[in-house]
Design an enzyme around this catalytic site. Sequence first.
Site, PDB file in Angstrom:
ATOM      1  N   MET A 108      43.094  -8.970  -4.036  1.00  9.20           N
ATOM      2  CA  MET A 108      42.227  -9.306  -3.025  1.00  9.20           C
ATOM      3  C   MET A 108      42.580  -8.389  -1.683  1.00  9.20           C
ATOM      4  SD  MET A 108      40.923 -13.170  -2.942  1.00  9.20           S
ATOM      5  CE  MET A 108      42.380 -13.654  -2.415  1.00  9.20           C
TER       6      MET A 108
ATOM      7  N   HIS B 267      50.714  -5.481  -1.756  1.00 12.06           N
ATOM      8  CA  HIS B 267      52.321  -5.411  -1.520  1.00 12.06           C
ATOM      9  C   HIS B 267      52.881  -4.854  -2.726  1.00 12.06           C
ATOM     10  CE1 HIS B 267      52.174  -9.096  -3.546  1.00 12.06           C
ATOM     11  NE2 HIS B 267      51.397  -9.542  -2.440  1.00 12.06           N
TER      12      HIS B 267
ATOM     13  N   HIS C 174      51.623  -6.535  -5.959  1.00 11.30           N
ATOM     14  CA  HIS C 174      50.442  -5.987  -6.773  1.00 11.30           C
ATOM     15  C   HIS C 174      50.784  -4.328  -7.022  1.00 11.30           C
ATOM     16  CE1 HIS C 174      48.494  -8.163  -3.206  1.00 11.30           C
ATOM     17  NE2 HIS C 174      47.878  -8.586  -4.085  1.00 11.30           N
TER      18      HIS C 174
ATOM     19  N   ASP D 144      51.099 -16.605  -9.297  1.00 11.91           N
ATOM     20  CA  ASP D 144      49.939 -17.547  -9.429  1.00 11.91           C
ATOM     21  C   ASP D 144      49.839 -18.067 -10.944  1.00 11.91           C
ATOM     22  OD1 ASP D 144      48.626 -17.290  -6.831  1.00 11.91           O
ATOM     23  OD2 ASP D 144      48.549 -15.186  -7.307  1.00 11.91           O
TER      24      ASP D 144
HETATM   25  O1  PAF Z   1      44.866 -13.385  -7.111  1.00  6.32           O
HETATM   26  C1  PAF Z   1      44.122 -12.854  -6.525  1.00  6.32           C
HETATM   27  O2  PAF Z   1      44.563 -12.039  -5.788  1.00  6.32           O
HETATM   28  C2  PAF Z   1      42.748 -13.504  -6.687  1.00  6.32           C
HETATM   29  O3  PAF Z   1      42.735 -14.943  -7.057  1.00  6.32           O
HETATM   30  C3  PAF Z   1      41.933 -12.677  -7.939  1.00  6.32           C
HETATM   31  C4  PAF Z   1      42.425 -12.708  -9.139  1.00  6.32           C
HETATM   32  C5  PAF Z   1      41.880 -11.218  -7.434  1.00  6.32           C
HETATM   33  C6  PAF Z   1      40.538 -13.228  -8.025  1.00  6.32           C
HETATM   34  O4  PAF Z   1      39.936 -12.984  -6.356  1.00  6.32           O
END
Ligand code: PAF
Length: 278
Positions: free
Chosen positions: A27, A31, A34, A147
């Site tokens: 999204m 950082h 990612h 997550d």
């Molecule tokens: O983890 C995230 O940033 C979001 O939940 C994702 C997997 C990109 C879906 O919008």
Amino acid sequence: MLVIGNIPEFRAARAALQGRVGLVPTMGYLHEGHLALVRQAVAENDHVAVSIFVNPTQFGPTEDFNSYPRDPERDLQLLREAGGALVFMPPVSEMYPPGFQTYVEVTGVSQGLEGARRPGHFRGVATVVAKLFNIVQPDRAYFGQKDAQQVAVIQRMVADLAMPLQIVVVPTVRAADGLALSSRNSYLTPEQRQAAPVLYRALMAAKALFDSGNKSPEALRQAMCDVLNSEPLAQVDYVSAADASTLVELDSPTDRPILLSMAVRIGRTRLIDNLVLS
Ligand code: PAF
């Protein structure tokens, strides 16, 4: 690096790629967490696609969709450096055009923990991730362990719907003081940021108890609560010791891996973190 905002153009660019394609869905407001996903995807695939899309359907009506941090220019610069070659950055109208009415709902694993506190959240996640998989057609897709329930929901969806790709789970990236990196950490004031590593300390306290031989789920939850309650700025939403594959809350010791997880509010910011004990 190609940056594309619409589905037909992205499909054309994807069709021209030979070899394995890894997808990192994000999204944005990238950082190091990612970038760890992107780097692993670069190492394991011939091409890497990154999506940047703040997905409205995974936010509840009182949640932070409008204020969610966004900085596309900085994101693109970071991706140029990390080697993401193909970026999909659609507007909301491209993913949810007028008349959109199809959603993906994973039951079981999406119902407890975050799912119980954020109704509709995982329906939004599963829907957008399924659509991204259809658009990008990746061989592998990369998600962060931070997550944990999202990972379980996506793994279930991929298995149940026979989606032809591999889900790769990448360890949580932490700051030096243990705070799990998250785009939402940017909401914290300096004082709140100092308090935030209490989540990691709580997980470590439960791990120490487990390593010392106390495997009672209730004792593990209590150990986490004790540490969290010692921080005046922390307001516990939930703590959990659950079966790591079903996510069902445990009431007696088990030999199977245990997912310790929690959500805690610090000021107006809701932080989550987790650790698997096995
Ligand atoms: O983890 C995230 O940033 C979001 O939940 C994702 C997997 C990109 C879906 O919008």
